[in-house]
Structure formats: C-alpha cells, structure tokens
Design a protein around this motif. Sequence first.
Motif, PDB file in Angstrom:
ATOM      1  N   PHE A 154      -2.968  11.945   0.797  1.00 56.53           N
ATOM      2  CA  PHE A 154      -2.296  10.784   0.718  1.00 56.53           C
ATOM      3  C   PHE A 154      -1.653  10.719   2.160  1.00 56.53           C
ATOM      4  CE2 PHE A 154      -0.550  12.938  -3.515  1.00 56.53           C
ATOM      5  CZ  PHE A 154      -1.710  12.111  -4.243  1.00 56.53           C
ATOM      6  N   GLN A 155      -1.545  11.419   2.884  1.00 55.17           N
ATOM      7  CA  GLN A 155      -1.127  11.288   4.453  1.00 55.17           C
ATOM      8  C   GLN A 155      -2.503  10.525   5.077  1.00 55.17           C
ATOM      9  OE1 GLN A 155       1.832  11.345   5.614  1.00 55.17           O
ATOM     10  NE2 GLN A 155       2.338  11.969   3.675  1.00 55.17           N
ATOM     11  N   LYS A 156      -3.510  10.850   4.902  1.00 56.38           N
ATOM     12  CA  LYS A 156      -4.865  10.371   5.377  1.00 56.38           C
ATOM     13  C   LYS A 156      -4.901   8.802   4.951  1.00 56.38           C
ATOM     14  CE  LYS A 156      -7.779  14.353   5.715  1.00 56.38           C
ATOM     15  NZ  LYS A 156      -8.898  15.065   5.321  1.00 56.38           N
ATOM     16  N   LEU A 157      -4.465   8.611   3.561  1.00 57.92           N
ATOM     17  CA  LEU A 157      -4.484   7.097   3.042  1.00 57.92           C
ATOM     18  C   LEU A 157      -3.580   6.490   3.654  1.00 57.92           C
ATOM     19  CD1 LEU A 157      -4.525   7.730  -0.775  1.00 57.92           C
ATOM     20  CD2 LEU A 157      -6.343   6.880   0.527  1.00 57.92           C
ATOM     21  N   ARG A 158      -2.292   6.864   4.399  1.00 57.14           N
ATOM     22  CA  ARG A 158      -1.313   6.214   4.877  1.00 57.14           C
ATOM     23  C   ARG A 158      -2.096   5.939   6.416  1.00 57.14           C
ATOM     24  NH1 ARG A 158       2.550   9.653   2.351  1.00 57.14           N
ATOM     25  NH2 ARG A 158       3.934   7.971   1.257  1.00 57.14           N
ATOM     26  N   ALA A 180       0.871  -1.219   0.056  1.00 59.05           N
ATOM     27  CA  ALA A 180       0.020  -0.131  -0.152  1.00 59.05           C
ATOM     28  C   ALA A 180       0.790   1.349  -0.013  1.00 59.05           C
ATOM     29  CB  ALA A 180      -1.048  -0.144   1.175  1.00 59.05           C
ATOM     30  N   GLU A 181       1.879   1.130   0.793  1.00 58.80           N
ATOM     31  CA  GLU A 181       2.900   2.358   0.937  1.00 58.80           C
ATOM     32  C   GLU A 181       3.420   2.609  -0.479  1.00 58.80           C
ATOM     33  OE1 GLU A 181       5.199   5.546   1.895  1.00 58.80           O
ATOM     34  OE2 GLU A 181       3.632   4.636   2.778  1.00 58.80           O
ATOM     35  N   GLU A 182       3.728   1.628  -1.298  1.00 56.61           N
ATOM     36  CA  GLU A 182       4.281   1.878  -2.560  1.00 56.61           C
ATOM     37  C   GLU A 182       3.269   2.447  -3.540  1.00 56.61           C
ATOM     38  OE1 GLU A 182       7.245   1.345  -3.866  1.00 56.61           O
ATOM     39  OE2 GLU A 182       7.830   1.023  -1.901  1.00 56.61           O
ATOM     40  N   ASP A 183       2.180   2.225  -3.498  1.00 56.93           N
ATOM     41  CA  ASP A 183       1.014   2.801  -4.184  1.00 56.93           C
ATOM     42  C   ASP A 183       0.788   4.280  -4.022  1.00 56.93           C
ATOM     43  OD1 ASP A 183       0.254   0.649  -5.551  1.00 56.93           O
ATOM     44  OD2 ASP A 183      -1.357   0.133  -4.161  1.00 56.93           O
ATOM     45  N   ILE A 184       0.954   4.632  -2.485  1.00 56.12           N
ATOM     46  CA  ILE A 184       0.888   6.166  -2.252  1.00 56.12           C
ATOM     47  C   ILE A 184       2.140   6.643  -2.720  1.00 56.12           C
ATOM     48  CG2 ILE A 184       0.862   7.572  -0.348  1.00 56.12           C
ATOM     49  CD1 ILE A 184      -0.614   5.266   1.477  1.00 56.12           C
ATOM     50  N   LYS A 185       3.309   6.017  -2.756  1.00 57.92           N
ATOM     51  CA  LYS A 185       4.292   6.879  -3.236  1.00 57.92           C
ATOM     52  C   LYS A 185       4.301   7.132  -4.780  1.00 57.92           C
ATOM     53  CE  LYS A 185       7.898   5.050   0.209  1.00 57.92           C
ATOM     54  NZ  LYS A 185       9.034   4.166   0.437  1.00 57.92           N
ATOM     55  N   ARG A 186       3.603   6.244  -5.430  1.00 56.51           N
ATOM     56  CA  ARG A 186       3.491   6.373  -6.944  1.00 56.51           C
ATOM     57  C   ARG A 186       2.409   7.577  -6.940  1.00 56.51           C
ATOM     58  NH1 ARG A 186      -0.542   4.637 -10.115  1.00 56.51           N
ATOM     59  NH2 ARG A 186      -1.176   2.943  -8.530  1.00 56.51           N
ATOM     60  N   TYR A 187       1.353   7.738  -6.366  1.00 55.18           N
ATOM     61  CA  TYR A 187       0.409   8.893  -6.460  1.00 55.18           C
ATOM     62  C   TYR A 187       1.548   9.976  -5.952  1.00 55.18           C
ATOM     63  CZ  TYR A 187      -3.207   5.275  -5.065  1.00 55.18           C
ATOM     64  OH  TYR A 187      -3.807   3.964  -5.053  1.00 55.18           O
ATOM     65  N   GLU A 188       2.387  10.088  -5.004  1.00 51.32           N
ATOM     66  CA  GLU A 188       3.018  11.185  -4.667  1.00 51.32           C
ATOM     67  C   GLU A 188       3.963  11.802  -5.855  1.00 51.32           C
ATOM     68  OE1 GLU A 188       3.160  11.275   0.238  1.00 51.32           O
ATOM     69  OE2 GLU A 188       4.575   9.911  -1.076  1.00 51.32           O
ATOM     70  N   ARG A 189       4.809  10.775  -6.515  1.00 49.48           N
ATOM     71  CA  ARG A 189       5.578  10.888  -7.582  1.00 49.48           C
ATOM     72  C   ARG A 189       4.930  11.611  -8.897  1.00 49.48           C
ATOM     73  NH1 ARG A 189       7.553   5.774  -6.340  1.00 49.48           N
ATOM     74  NH2 ARG A 189       6.547   4.916  -8.169  1.00 49.48           N
TER      75      ARG A 189
END
Length: 492
Positions: free
Chosen positions: A66-70, A37-46
Amino acid sequence: MSPIEDEQLRRRKLEEALEVKSLRRIISAYLNYPEAAEEDIKRYERCFRRLPLAHKALLSHLPLKFQKLRWCVSKNSYFIFEMLKAFDPPIDMSVDTDIAEDHAIENAPVQQLSSTEMNPHSCQPGSNITLLHNAKVDELRSGEDGLSGTPNPETLSEEKKIQSLSENVGNFSVASERNGMAQGGDVHSYQSATHCCDGHASPSPDWLDPSLQFHVPLADVDKVRCIIRNIVRDWAAEGQKERDECYRPILQELDRLFPDRSSDSSPPACLVPGAGLGRLALEISCLGFISQGNEFSYYMMICSSFILNYSQTSEEWNIYPWIHSNCNLLSDKDQLRPVSIPDIHPASAGITEGFSMCGGDFVEVYNDPSQVGAWDAVVTCFFLDTAHNIVEYIEIISKILKDGGVWINLGPLLYHFADAYNQEDEMSIELSLEDVKRVAFHHGFEIEKESTIATTYTTNQRSMMQNQYYAAFWTMRKKPPTPTSAPDAAAA
C-alpha cells in the motif's frame, strides 16, 4: 443598448462562463487524481485491518504494498501537474462563473448540465466507462453531476447551442527540430513550441490556483486514470503490440496507396478523426503526409499537447498505469511496474511539415464548406462508433475527401451511446456492419480491400483478462461522379 443586444450580451457571457466552468472541471479532475487514489488505498487498508490476525499474518506484505502504491500515485501526480503547468488554456480561466451557476439552478428541474462522455473502448473492456477519444460537442459544457452510467440532456436548446471550443482552440503542433518552429494548421494556433520541462520546477500558472478548482465526481477522475493507460497504448514501448495490430495495417495501406508522395511538391493530406493522444497522426506524418489529427476530448488534448510539444527526450517520464486495479493480477510486481514514456522523441521522429492536431467535434469542425474535397485520405481508427449518428459521420467523410480519395477504417461497432437509457433526446443510431457499408456505398464509396483484425484496446498485457475485438478493417475509395452522357444532357 437595445433589449436584443442586451440578451445577446447575456448569452455570450453565459456561454463564456459555461466554457470556463467546464474547463475548470476537467482541470479539477486531473488535480483530484491523487486525492481519489488515496481514498482507494485507504479503503484497501481498512479492509486489511478487518482481517483475522491469522489472515493478516499470511498477508503481512500488503501494508508495504500500500505504501508502494502511494509512491506510484505521487509519480503519476507529478507527471500530471507538470503537464497541466505546460497547458495554455484558450480561454480566460479567471472569468466569473456565477452566471453559469444561476443558469444551472434555474434550469435544474429539466435541464441539468452534465457530462455526456462515454467510451466502451476505454480502459476496462466490457464496461461503460468514460469517453476518451470522442463524444459530443458539449464536453466543455459539462456540469457538476458527472457520469453515472448514462448521459443527461443538454442544458441549452438546439437553437441556442453554445459554440464548440473548436472555434477557440484551433491547432497545436509538434515542434520540429528540422526547422526550429512549430508547424501549425490552417486555423488558430494556441500551442507554444517553447519547452518548459527542463528538469526544474516551473511556476504554477494563475489558473491552477486552488480557489479556481472544485471537487469533481469520481467518474471524472476515472477519465484521468484512463488517459494514463491510453498513454501506454500510444507512447510507450509496452503499447507497441496494440500499435502493431491497429496502426501498422493502416500505415502499410497508406504507404501502398501513395507510393510517390516524397516526390510531390505538395504531399498528400490525411485527416485522422478521433486522434486521441496523437501517435497515429504523427506516424502518418512521418510517412510523408500532411497529417492532421482531430480530437474532441479535452482530457486527451491536454495530454497529447504536452507529449507532442514539450517532450525533450525519449523515456523522459515514468508512470505507473496499472496501479488502480487489483483484479486479474499475476503478481504485485506486475501491478507496480513502471512504464517509460514517450518511447520516441516526437520532435525528432521525422514529421512532415504541416503536422497538426485540431481540437473540436468532428461534425462541427469538418462539416464546413472550406473542408469539401480538402483531403486525399481519411483514417478512422476506433472512431466510427463514437457517433450519435454514424450516417452523418460517413456523409462528412465522403464530402471532405477528394474524388478518388481513400477512406481507411479499423475498429469495432461498440456504439458509445447505445446504453443511454431513459434519455429521450440522446440520439444513438446503431447500425450493423452490413448497414454501415451500405450507407458508405450510397455516399459514393467502393471497397478495395476488406478484412478482420483481432486486437485489444488499452489492455494490460500482463493481465489475466484480455478482451479482444474483431475489428473491421477496410479501404474504400470515393468514386468520381459519373459524367452525364451527351444524350441525357440534351434531353435535360
């Protein structure tokens, strides 16, 4: 030790190592959930960082989202880890699996160990995702390649199949407040009615040690995400709509067909193959039936055992099932909304003594002489099309029903192995509804009631996309054998 005994010992060790390795893989898939899941969120951020400044200004709320998703991922991860700590593996997880590694290497050119799970009914309708409620007997023998859209051949020959863990797993049962003990089935019980989730962090069992885990492909983690969404279908108030569409007609039909069950000294017995997370089997038990759910997927069984046996109150947990897809959202608020589970406290639901969940492949477990004529009713809900050979399913259903017993079915025919391209050994018999009924008639069934029911499957009710099935719903009765007439008997 003779050469034959030596080979038998080697085979047993290999089977045990394969089972342990595969169960570790399933546990590892659950434990890899937060990392994936963290890899997905990092992709969103990129992707966000690549936007022009003017576009970033328009979407300035996204970094906070994105922080809420985490945070939501962390809540889901906490639920998963508490569930795993409550799980009692039926095999010794510390067994050395090097022999399984060596066997996989030796057979790599033609016999790769891999998962064979598929389930088009699962969380993303219309796509071939991983199996959630049934696949084939070697789920717990899957290797390291995971799903890449099509299953791979089995590692061992048909003559040397590893025994299904159904022989080891047996039943787990809900703990009844009425009598203070778990009501097990008629095979081995591995569940404990002791509640472990008392609000205090319990110590992690040895088999959860990181050294026993390994990295798994993302396809395996997708199964975990689908389990989270299946929890909504079975154990959340938000899933009530789907339960009303799928489970209520079945429950009403059972109630109509067995009106005097409460007065019987022995309640009627109902089997629910492909029971998933156990809600339908529990509801049938609450109607006054001896109810047994049968489930093959260990992903499902680990979760259902936790909810059935270890839930202490209703709405004990909050999970966030919709956070892993950014498609078809009406609002971020909808995506980030919590779902409270379970909507009822299973042990307080009023179950009938004898409620159980049996782990194992339906064909392996119930195609046994002890099961012939053992059941008054069989209920199949989104199950028939999980078969490699649907004719075999129907044949077994006929065998295990008593004469005059009823088979209630609801579901589509989206055959799970229909897209197993380039796999010569992957059987998939795909019949039309007309042919399914013809096979049922051949095996002694007659239709008493038939209709079509529109329903969804693990759908986000607030999504802009709602895939709908027009599921076949029927009640069939197994006709008693026709007695041989006197003239015919004399002639014989």
